[in-house]
Design an enzyme around this catalytic site. Structure first.
Site, PDB file in Angstrom:
ATOM      1  N   LEU A  33      -1.815  16.065  14.876  1.00  0.00           N
ATOM      2  CA  LEU A  33      -1.783  16.422  16.294  1.00  0.00           C
ATOM      3  C   LEU A  33      -0.589  15.830  17.037  1.00  0.00           C
ATOM      4  O   LEU A  33      -0.077  14.773  16.677  1.00  0.00           O
ATOM      5  CB  LEU A  33      -3.086  15.962  16.946  1.00  0.00           C
ATOM      6  CG  LEU A  33      -4.354  16.519  16.271  1.00  0.00           C
ATOM      7  CD1 LEU A  33      -5.595  15.906  16.907  1.00  0.00           C
ATOM      8  CD2 LEU A  33      -4.396  18.036  16.352  1.00  0.00           C
ATOM      9  N   HIS A  37      -1.075  19.868  21.252  1.00  0.00           N
ATOM     10  CA  HIS A  37      -2.529  19.961  21.027  1.00  0.00           C
ATOM     11  C   HIS A  37      -3.295  19.253  22.150  1.00  0.00           C
ATOM     12  O   HIS A  37      -4.306  19.763  22.636  1.00  0.00           O
ATOM     13  CB  HIS A  37      -2.911  19.297  19.697  1.00  0.00           C
ATOM     14  CG  HIS A  37      -2.311  19.927  18.479  1.00  0.00           C
ATOM     15  ND1 HIS A  37      -1.349  19.300  17.726  1.00  0.00           N
ATOM     16  CD2 HIS A  37      -2.553  21.114  17.858  1.00  0.00           C
ATOM     17  CE1 HIS A  37      -1.026  20.070  16.695  1.00  0.00           C
ATOM     18  NE2 HIS A  37      -1.726  21.178  16.752  1.00  0.00           N
ATOM     19  N   GLN A  61      -4.727  31.642   5.873  1.00  0.00           N
ATOM     20  CA  GLN A  61      -3.636  32.107   6.734  1.00  0.00           C
ATOM     21  C   GLN A  61      -2.260  31.741   6.182  1.00  0.00           C
ATOM     22  O   GLN A  61      -1.246  32.012   6.817  1.00  0.00           O
ATOM     23  CB  GLN A  61      -3.818  31.599   8.173  1.00  0.00           C
ATOM     24  CG  GLN A  61      -3.579  30.118   8.366  1.00  0.00           C
ATOM     25  CD  GLN A  61      -3.957  29.681   9.768  1.00  0.00           C
ATOM     26  OE1 GLN A  61      -5.124  29.695  10.150  1.00  0.00           O
ATOM     27  NE2 GLN A  61      -2.970  29.300  10.562  1.00  0.00           N
ATOM     28  N   SER A 185       5.730  20.856  17.241  1.00  0.00           N
ATOM     29  CA  SER A 185       5.051  21.511  16.127  1.00  0.00           C
ATOM     30  C   SER A 185       4.757  20.456  15.066  1.00  0.00           C
ATOM     31  O   SER A 185       5.561  19.541  14.854  1.00  0.00           O
ATOM     32  CB  SER A 185       5.969  22.588  15.529  1.00  0.00           C
ATOM     33  OG  SER A 185       5.500  22.967  14.253  1.00  0.00           O
TER      34      SER A 185
HETATM   35  P1  AMP Z   1      -1.909  24.314  14.950  1.00  0.00           P
HETATM   36  O1  AMP Z   1      -2.520  22.982  14.667  1.00  0.00           O
HETATM   37  O2  AMP Z   1      -0.432  24.358  14.734  1.00  0.00           O
HETATM   38  O3  AMP Z   1      -2.653  25.450  14.314  1.00  0.00           O
HETATM   39  O4  AMP Z   1      -2.067  24.537  16.509  1.00  0.00           O
HETATM   40  C1  AMP Z   1      -3.323  24.452  17.129  1.00  0.00           C
HETATM   41  C2  AMP Z   1      -3.191  24.965  18.540  1.00  0.00           C
HETATM   42  O5  AMP Z   1      -2.237  24.165  19.239  1.00  0.00           O
HETATM   43  C3  AMP Z   1      -2.677  26.405  18.591  1.00  0.00           C
HETATM   44  O6  AMP Z   1      -3.357  27.098  19.625  1.00  0.00           O
HETATM   45  C4  AMP Z   1      -1.226  26.220  18.910  1.00  0.00           C
HETATM   46  O7  AMP Z   1      -0.659  27.328  19.580  1.00  0.00           O
HETATM   47  C5  AMP Z   1      -1.267  25.015  19.819  1.00  0.00           C
HETATM   48  N1  AMP Z   1       0.040  24.381  19.876  1.00  0.00           N
HETATM   49  C6  AMP Z   1       0.807  23.973  18.825  1.00  0.00           C
HETATM   50  N2  AMP Z   1       1.996  23.508  19.253  1.00  0.00           N
HETATM   51  C7  AMP Z   1       1.985  23.629  20.605  1.00  0.00           C
HETATM   52  C8  AMP Z   1       2.920  23.324  21.638  1.00  0.00           C
HETATM   53  N3  AMP Z   1       4.128  22.822  21.374  1.00  0.00           N
HETATM   54  N4  AMP Z   1       2.565  23.573  22.918  1.00  0.00           N
HETATM   55  C9  AMP Z   1       1.354  24.099  23.210  1.00  0.00           C
HETATM   56  N5  AMP Z   1       0.416  24.408  22.292  1.00  0.00           N
HETATM   57  C10 AMP Z   1       0.733  24.178  21.005  1.00  0.00           C
END
Ligand code: AMP
Length: 281
Positions: A33, A37, A61, A185
């Site tokens: 995270l 997140h 996925q 990310s």
């Molecule tokens: P993930 O763990 O990458 O699958 O992301 C989980 C959630 O967090 C998803 O809805 C992503 O779009 C969101 N998320 C990831 N990176 C960002 C970011 N930089 N800004 C806002 N939301 C994010």
């Protein structure tokens, strides 16, 4: 903060929460995270009585040549971040829990999965829609929070919720960026210092778009070419796609006559990064 690993226990706890009249906010994640997140968690806490975060690196996925095995994982660190953020419950199932032997059901959202990442990562959104559908069935949230960094994902989930008559309000949240503009990310951890510098080319291409629009340019192909040339001039970069699309339907625009989304995926060496921005005209 409750930590729950099984579907049965999660359903029981959340049924009791619902029955006590509390609203449930839900943030699905793959863990490792960061502040992006946490921004979703913060919004969920503002809007709801009880906030659930799931951590699950969803194998369905990922494509066969993608980074499933090396996707970063650190539950101890994630747990602390979520505790500090005031999360009420973490759902942290195993792969066998979510996809037991004999598993055979998938959710296929059509059309909005055709362009962009859907075209480049066959099966990706089938995996995303399937896991989010399962998680919605387990958590029964009133609202669920998704980052607009994964813009197409938000459109796909909204489509699924509407088409399958799910009672969930899907909330898209702004992209959280590092101070130099790089979209946060979990995959940024893969970048070496040099690669990270090149990764800035994605967000730094947006002012070029703005400038072109101000000069009166409306041909999508011309703007895309400018952006591609700029990104390609950075070491380690290999463009997967740069597209200009309608911000709702995701249909490709040749001529810009309405607000649009520019979306891109770029490999920086082996790391695939995405970014996007909406422009009003
Ligand atoms: P993930 O763990 O990458 O699958 O992301 C989980 C959630 O967090 C998803 O809805 C992503 O779009 C969101 N998320 C990831 N990176 C960002 C970011 N930089 N800004 C806002 N939301 C994010």
């Amino acid at each position: 903060m409750l930590i729950v690993n099984t579907v049965c226990e999660a359903k029981k706890i959340l049924r009791d929460i619902k029955n006590s009249g509390k609203s449930i906010g839900f943030v699905p994640t793959m863990g490792y995270l960061h502040s992006g997140h946490i921004s979703l968690v913060d919004q969920s806490k503002k809007d709801n009585d009880f906030t659930v975060v799931s951590i699950f690196v969803n194998p369905t996925q990922f494509g066969p040549n993608e980074d499933l095995d090396k996707y970063p994982r650190n539950f101890v660190r994630d747990e602390k971040l979520l505790r500090d953020a005031g999360v009420d419950m973490v759902f942290y199932p195993s792969v066998e829990t979510m996809y037991p032997d004999g598993y055979a059901t998938f959710v296929n959202v059509e059309r909005v999965t055709d362009p962009l990442c859907g075209a480049k990562r066959p099966g990706h959104f089938r995996g995303v829609a399937t896991i989010v559908c399962k998680l919605f069935n387990i958590v029964s949230p009133d609202k669920s929070y998704f980052g607009l960094k994964d813009y197409q994902q938000v459109i796909v989930i909204k489509r699924m919720v509407e088409d399958l008559n799910m009672d969930v309000d899907v909330v898209g949240m702004p992209i959280v960026r590092e101070s130099d503009g790089l979209a946060m990310s979990s995959r940024n951890v893969y970048l070496s210092p040099d690669e990270r510098l090149s990764a800035l080319s994605l967000s730094r291409s947006f002012p070029l778009v703005e400038k072109k629009l101000k000069s009166g340019e409306r041909r999508a192909s011309v703007i895309i070419k400018d952006v591609e040339d700029f990104i390609s001039s950075h070491p380690y970069s290999r463009i997967d796609y740069v597209e200009i699309v309608d911000k709702d339907s995701l249909e490709k625009l040749d001529f810009i006559d309405r607000p649009f989304l520019i979306a891109m995926a770029v490999f920086i060496n082996k790391t695939r990064l995405i970014d996007n921005k909406i422009f009003e005209v």
